[in-house]
Each structure stands twice: as structure tokens, then as C-alpha cells.
Design an enzyme around this catalytic site. Sequence first.
Site, short mmCIF file in Angstrom:
data_model
loop_
_atom_site.label_atom_id
_atom_site.label_comp_id
_atom_site.label_asym_id
_atom_site.label_seq_id
_atom_site.Cartn_x
_atom_site.Cartn_y
_atom_site.Cartn_z
N HIS A 54 0.85 -1.20 0.00
CA HIS A 54 0.00 0.00 0.00
C HIS A 54 0.88 1.24 0.00
O HIS A 54 2.09 1.14 0.08
CB HIS A 54 -1.01 -0.02 1.15
CG HIS A 54 -0.43 0.06 2.54
ND1 HIS A 54 0.38 -0.91 3.07
CD2 HIS A 54 -0.58 1.00 3.52
CE1 HIS A 54 0.71 -0.59 4.30
NE2 HIS A 54 0.15 0.58 4.60
N HIS A 56 1.31 3.93 1.99
CA HIS A 56 1.81 4.70 3.15
C HIS A 56 3.33 4.85 3.11
O HIS A 56 4.05 3.95 2.68
CB HIS A 56 1.37 4.05 4.46
CG HIS A 56 -0.08 4.31 4.80
ND1 HIS A 56 -0.80 3.52 5.66
CD2 HIS A 56 -0.92 5.28 4.36
CE1 HIS A 56 -2.03 4.00 5.75
NE2 HIS A 56 -2.14 5.05 4.97
N ASP A 58 5.66 4.67 5.17
CA ASP A 58 6.54 3.70 5.83
C ASP A 58 6.57 2.36 5.08
O ASP A 58 7.13 1.38 5.56
CB ASP A 58 6.15 3.50 7.30
CG ASP A 58 4.73 3.00 7.48
OD1 ASP A 58 3.82 3.47 6.78
OD2 ASP A 58 4.52 2.12 8.35
N HIS A 59 5.97 2.35 3.89
CA HIS A 59 6.02 1.14 3.04
C HIS A 59 6.60 1.43 1.65
O HIS A 59 6.96 0.52 0.93
CB HIS A 59 4.62 0.52 2.93
CG HIS A 59 4.09 0.09 4.28
ND1 HIS A 59 4.06 -1.23 4.68
CD2 HIS A 59 3.65 0.82 5.34
CE1 HIS A 59 3.60 -1.29 5.93
NE2 HIS A 59 3.34 -0.06 6.34
N HIS A 112 -7.60 -0.86 5.59
CA HIS A 112 -6.55 0.03 6.11
C HIS A 112 -6.38 1.19 5.14
O HIS A 112 -6.42 2.36 5.52
CB HIS A 112 -5.27 -0.77 6.29
CG HIS A 112 -4.10 0.02 6.78
ND1 HIS A 112 -4.01 0.52 8.05
CD2 HIS A 112 -2.95 0.40 6.16
CE1 HIS A 112 -2.86 1.17 8.19
NE2 HIS A 112 -2.21 1.12 7.05
N ASP A 131 -0.19 -3.90 6.23
CA ASP A 131 -0.82 -3.40 7.45
C ASP A 131 -2.27 -3.85 7.55
O ASP A 131 -3.10 -3.18 8.19
CB ASP A 131 -0.77 -1.87 7.50
CG ASP A 131 0.63 -1.35 7.77
OD1 ASP A 131 1.55 -2.16 8.01
OD2 ASP A 131 0.81 -0.11 7.74
N HIS A 169 4.73 -4.73 10.33
CA HIS A 169 5.28 -4.15 11.57
C HIS A 169 5.50 -5.20 12.64
O HIS A 169 4.80 -6.22 12.69
CB HIS A 169 4.31 -3.11 12.14
CG HIS A 169 4.16 -1.87 11.32
ND1 HIS A 169 4.88 -0.72 11.55
CD2 HIS A 169 3.38 -1.61 10.24
CE1 HIS A 169 4.53 0.21 10.67
NE2 HIS A 169 3.61 -0.31 9.85
FE FE Z 1 2.67 0.78 8.18
ZN ZN Z 2 -0.08 1.56 6.58
#
Ligand code: FE
Ligand code: ZN
Length: 239
Positions: A54, A56, A58-59, A112, A131, A169
Site C-alpha cells: 500500500h 503509506h 513507511d512502506h 486500512h 498493514d 510491523h
Molecule cells: Fe505501516
Molecule cells: Zn499503513
Amino acid sequence: MKVEIIKCLQDNYSYIIIDEKYNHACVVDPSEAEPIINFVESKNIKLKFVLNTHHHYDHVGGNNDLKKKYKVKIVGYKNDKKRIPNIDILLENNEIWKSENFQAKIIHIPGHTSGHICFYFIKEKIAFTGDTLFSLGCGRIFEGTYEEMYNSLNKLKKLPSDTKIYCGHEYTLQNSLFCSKYDKNNKNLEKKILQIKNKIEKNLPTIPSTLREELTCNIFLRAKNLKDFSKLRDLKDNF
Ligand code: FE
Ligand code: ZN
């Protein structure tokens, strides 16, 4: 195929999937480029693809630098083509993405985010769940409805029970506290928590989990219906 776990940022995991025959690799959700580059250089492998679950940050944070350095192709969900930096290959729900020996089924699992997907490597029975499904937890619902997230988890529940689950995570220990609070007397959960604590003490990842373990221990997969699931999700948001 071998999966290497790369710690990124605070508590993110990126995963490097290596085809040992050619030493070619994909990286799933590179939060940042540096730890990926360090690994690739130290092992002398050729990074060919970035797979994003996805959009985001942090990905996808490492997308641009990895593309610059290795000319990787970036692979993600078609409806997120404007949100996944530098995307090259657009995927659809239920499509089988193939290149060389890499072969993954794409499962659209919104909730999400609206464009969240799972990469399921069929032959190896490995699922990258981002996530959406965490070990002993599930993702926060940011863009979808409770029903979408519930349906997405139900799709993942249908994978073979010996599927290995690689999530985005390291939240497992914190998630276990919530599970044990609302699922008392679950012997499978008690056993899994001992294993988790053991790994954390040794500074090892608690990932991968297996779908079988999640089905017996993860309270969100054990919810009987949408109403129970939604209630649990609300409780977890304030836990
Ligand atoms: Fe994340
Ligand atoms: Zn995420």
C-alpha cells in the site's frame, strides 16, 4: 526462494525475497532505501522489483532511491498509481503476477487503505499482508469501512493454513496484550505468547507467523461476525 527480514524505521519490516538460482530479488515494502542497499550490497544479489502492499510512506519510502540505484521495477495496485511513487507495473485483484521464478497472486484487501493488496506466493505459501493482517492483530481502518476490513481478513483466512504470514510491523507483543485481555483461557494464545516473549528477549523478529497460529490466536480472525469484529476494532483503537 528465501525471505530475509530487514528491520526499518522504528518497527517496520521490509522483506527481501531471493531466488537463489539466479540471485535475483524482490523487496516488499521498502520503508527506507539504506538498509535494503546495505543488504543487497553485502550479499551480492541483484534487486529487480519493489512490491508495495500500500501507499503509506513507511512502506514506499525507499522506492525512489532504489529505482535510481538499481533500476528496479515498482509493482503495486492499479488504483494507487497516483499514490505509489514511481510505480511501473499495475496489478489487479486476483491477477497472478509473474516474472522469472517469482509468482504471486494479488489479493485486494481494502480497509486500512482503499488500495491495499496482499502478495501471496502460491508455490511457497507465503503471504505479505502489509498493514492488514498483523500477527495477533489487524490494521487500523483508515480509508475503508469495518465491513471492508472484515471481508479482507476473511479472504486471507481462506489461504492454506500452513501459509507463512509476513506483515508490515513488529507489533506482536503489544497485540498479544489485547488478545489475552479479551480472549482469556485461550491455551493456544498462551503458548504463542511464550514463544513471542522468547523471541523478543533474544531480539529476534516474531515474524513470520503462520495462518494456522493466527486462526487460533488472533482475536480479530476469531470474531464470529461483523458486529463482534467492529466492537473489537473500536476497543483496540483505545487500548
Ligand atoms: Fe505501516
Ligand atoms: Zn499503513
